[in-house]
Design a protein around this motif. Structure first.
Motif, PDB file in Angstrom:
ATOM      1  N   TYR A 127     -22.205 -42.560  25.543  1.00  0.00           N
ATOM      2  CA  TYR A 127     -22.476 -42.149  26.998  1.00  0.00           C
ATOM      3  C   TYR A 127     -23.269 -42.546  26.905  1.00  0.00           C
ATOM      4  CZ  TYR A 127     -25.426 -39.598  30.326  1.00  0.00           C
ATOM      5  OH  TYR A 127     -26.037 -39.487  31.368  1.00  0.00           O
ATOM      6  N   SER A 129     -26.400 -43.922  30.805  1.00  0.00           N
ATOM      7  CA  SER A 129     -27.054 -43.654  32.113  1.00  0.00           C
ATOM      8  C   SER A 129     -26.870 -44.854  32.649  1.00  0.00           C
ATOM      9  CB  SER A 129     -28.006 -42.907  32.514  1.00  0.00           C
ATOM     10  OG  SER A 129     -28.619 -43.327  33.464  1.00  0.00           O
ATOM     11  N   ASP A 188     -22.527 -42.682  33.561  1.00  0.00           N
ATOM     12  CA  ASP A 188     -23.020 -41.530  34.457  1.00  0.00           C
ATOM     13  C   ASP A 188     -24.273 -41.697  35.079  1.00  0.00           C
ATOM     14  OD1 ASP A 188     -22.850 -38.439  34.403  1.00  0.00           O
ATOM     15  OD2 ASP A 188     -24.537 -38.097  33.571  1.00  0.00           O
ATOM     16  N   PHE A 189     -24.120 -41.812  36.678  1.00  0.00           N
ATOM     17  CA  PHE A 189     -23.608 -41.196  37.252  1.00  0.00           C
ATOM     18  C   PHE A 189     -23.801 -41.872  38.993  1.00  0.00           C
ATOM     19  CE2 PHE A 189     -25.678 -37.824  39.889  1.00  0.00           C
ATOM     20  CZ  PHE A 189     -26.748 -37.610  39.097  1.00  0.00           C
ATOM     21  N   SER A 190     -22.496 -41.777  39.724  1.00  0.00           N
ATOM     22  CA  SER A 190     -22.572 -42.474  41.083  1.00  0.00           C
ATOM     23  C   SER A 190     -22.409 -41.619  41.902  1.00  0.00           C
ATOM     24  CB  SER A 190     -21.106 -43.312  41.537  1.00  0.00           C
ATOM     25  OG  SER A 190     -21.166 -44.125  40.660  1.00  0.00           O
ATOM     26  N   ARG A 231     -17.008 -41.964  36.478  1.00  0.00           N
ATOM     27  CA  ARG A 231     -17.877 -41.784  36.777  1.00  0.00           C
ATOM     28  C   ARG A 231     -18.699 -42.701  37.580  1.00  0.00           C
ATOM     29  NH1 ARG A 231     -21.455 -35.996  34.741  1.00  0.00           N
ATOM     30  NH2 ARG A 231     -19.057 -35.144  34.846  1.00  0.00           N
ATOM     31  N   GLU A 242     -17.976 -30.603  35.090  1.00  0.00           N
ATOM     32  CA  GLU A 242     -19.105 -30.652  34.639  1.00  0.00           C
ATOM     33  C   GLU A 242     -19.261 -28.855  34.784  1.00  0.00           C
ATOM     34  OE1 GLU A 242     -22.103 -33.760  34.787  1.00  0.00           O
ATOM     35  OE2 GLU A 242     -23.418 -32.318  34.421  1.00  0.00           O
TER      36      GLU A 242
END
Ligand code: JFZ
Length: 424
Positions: A127, A129, A188-190, A231, A242
């Motif tokens: 993951y 960001s 993660d994330f737009s 994303r 989610e």
């Protein structure tokens, strides 16, 4: 979409069906949600104590990976960096990393995590960001309209998101160069095109800010077998509902799409000490079954403590799921939806080869009726103990006379179940 991943990667991912999500960072210390910096409007100065006191002396990712494996999970996805900006590896382009803490000089927690996953036979995901509340050129802007204010807008002014994008690309390159083959990249994330309720520009962030096409092309070049989530504000290899279960197999533009639901244990992704909203193991197993019955995966999250452990509540939940998986794994792993059969109310079907698995979310009153299955099932048994289940095929003659099995259509298979739900 920039290319597509190899079919073998996609099938491997779909077969896994169940994975571990780990949200771990400085926010594990305040221990009240990974958005604490934003929710409580903490300044960098307010947040500094968590950097200064980051000391996960009990970090042993082999224990995480073993707990995941015992729960029946096949892959694990770690927050290499969450929105707070803190990096769990020794990034060459940042000082805001574990390697720059008092405790962590020279440490790389990502490497230990990757090694642990491999040792336990788990696939590995990162993951990462896109949002970064620490980088000096990231324009902190509207994500939650109700929580944003003039100060945030003023702070965003004069920042150059493209400088931040260079940093994002450089870090992604590090992560996908230095740790061997990585199975999943989870950005993660737009939030493109957001505006304030009063119409002002909310400085949304999307593909032009991240340079998503270029980023995705780089990821594929570095890791040809990887799967990338959706994303980046451009289509990815799988979609990521989610904290909700979709109502059926998911589609994009009318075409079936690979998907993975991500769910928390208690509503918070980061360790949340005082949270009382824990889902029961039964609910979580239902979520897993529900995902598989709709051709999706479940990525179940644990937020480890500031000392680097899964807390007892998380471990107990994983152990319960593991006991269920020990007996029912073959209805999950590699399973697909049952083609052409609609499950009765409060039930789900999964299928593997010529075996159909009926999951009963509530226990029926002695019988269950399965329209369309008469004559199609050669043998039926409970999965947990292989005990036979008697089949009753409705008799058209009796039906006409409205006697024993009256009201059950001729193509319906009826199963006679024990009155008591098996204690599993
Ligand atoms: C994001 C993060 O903000 C959160 O902390 C956690 O990491 C989660 C897995 O991902 O949360 C989101 C992202 C996107 C939406 C909602 C929550 N969305 O698009 O609705």
């Amino acid at each position: 979409m920039t290319d597509a991943p190899p079919a073998a990667s996609v099938e491997k991912f779909r077969d896994w069906r169940f994975g571990l999500f780990v949200h771990w960072g400085l926010y594990s210390l305040p221990a009240r949600h990974e958005w604490v910096k934003n929710y409580e409007r903490l300044t960098d100065e307010d947040y500094q104590p968590y950097f200064d006191h980051f000391e996960p002396d009990l970090y042993d990712p082999r224990k995480w990976a073993a707990a995941a494996r015992q729960a029946g999970m096949k892959y694990a996805v770690l927050t290499t960096k969450h929105h707070e900006g803190f990096c769990l590896w020794d990034s060459a382009v940042s000082d805001y990393t574990v390697a720059h803490t008092a405790w962590g000089a020279g440490k790389d927690l990502v490497r230990q995590f990757v090694d642990a996953c491999r040792a336990e036979g788990l696939g590995v995901g990162f993951y990462h960001s896109l949002i970064d509340w620490h980088h000096p050129e990231f324009p902190i802007d509207l994500v939650h309209p109700q929580r944003d204010d003039e100060e945030a807008i003023a702070k965003a002014a004069g920042r150059d998101v493209q400088v931040y994008a260079d940093y994002l690309h450089a870090q992604t390159r590090e992560l996908l160069t230095n740790y061997g083959p990585i199975d999943i990249m989870w950005f993660d994330f737009s939030y493109p095109g957001r505006t304030y309720p009063d119409g002002r520009d909310g400085h949304g962030k999307g593909r032009d800010d991240w340079r998503s096409e270029e980023l995705m092309a780089m990821v594929r070049e570095l890791q040809p077998d990887i799967l990338i989530n959706d994303r980046l504000d451009i289509p990815g290899d799988f979609v990521t509902p989610e904290q909700y279960q979709p109502d059926g197999p998911m589609q994009r533009d009318g075409v079936p799409v690979v998907w993975e639901a991500c769910q928390t244990l208690n509503g918070s992704w980061g360790y949340d000490r005082d949270n009382l909203d824990w889902k029961s193991p039964e609910t979580l197993v239902k979520m897993l079954v529900d995902s598989v019955s709709k051709d999706g995966n479940l990525l179940l999250n644990v937020g480890p403590t500031g000392r680097g452990e899964f807390d007892p509540r998380a471990l107990a939940t994983l152990a319960s799921i593991g006991e269920w998986m020990r007996l029912h794994e073959r209805s999950i792993r590699g399973a697909r939806p049952a083609e052409g059969y609609v499950a009765p109310v409060d039930c789900r079907f999964t299928q593997k080869g010529n075996r159909l698995y009926l999951h009963l979310f509530s226990w029926p009153m002695g019988h269950i009726h399965l329209p369309g299955l008469a004559g199609k099932v050669k043998y039926a048994q409970l999965l947990n103990d292989a005990s036979e289940i008697k089949r009753i095929v409705s008799d058209p003659h009796q039906q006409a006379q409205n006697t024993t099995m009256g009201g059950v259509s001729a193509d319906t298979l009826t199963l006679k179940l024990p009155i008591q739900k098996p204690n599993v």
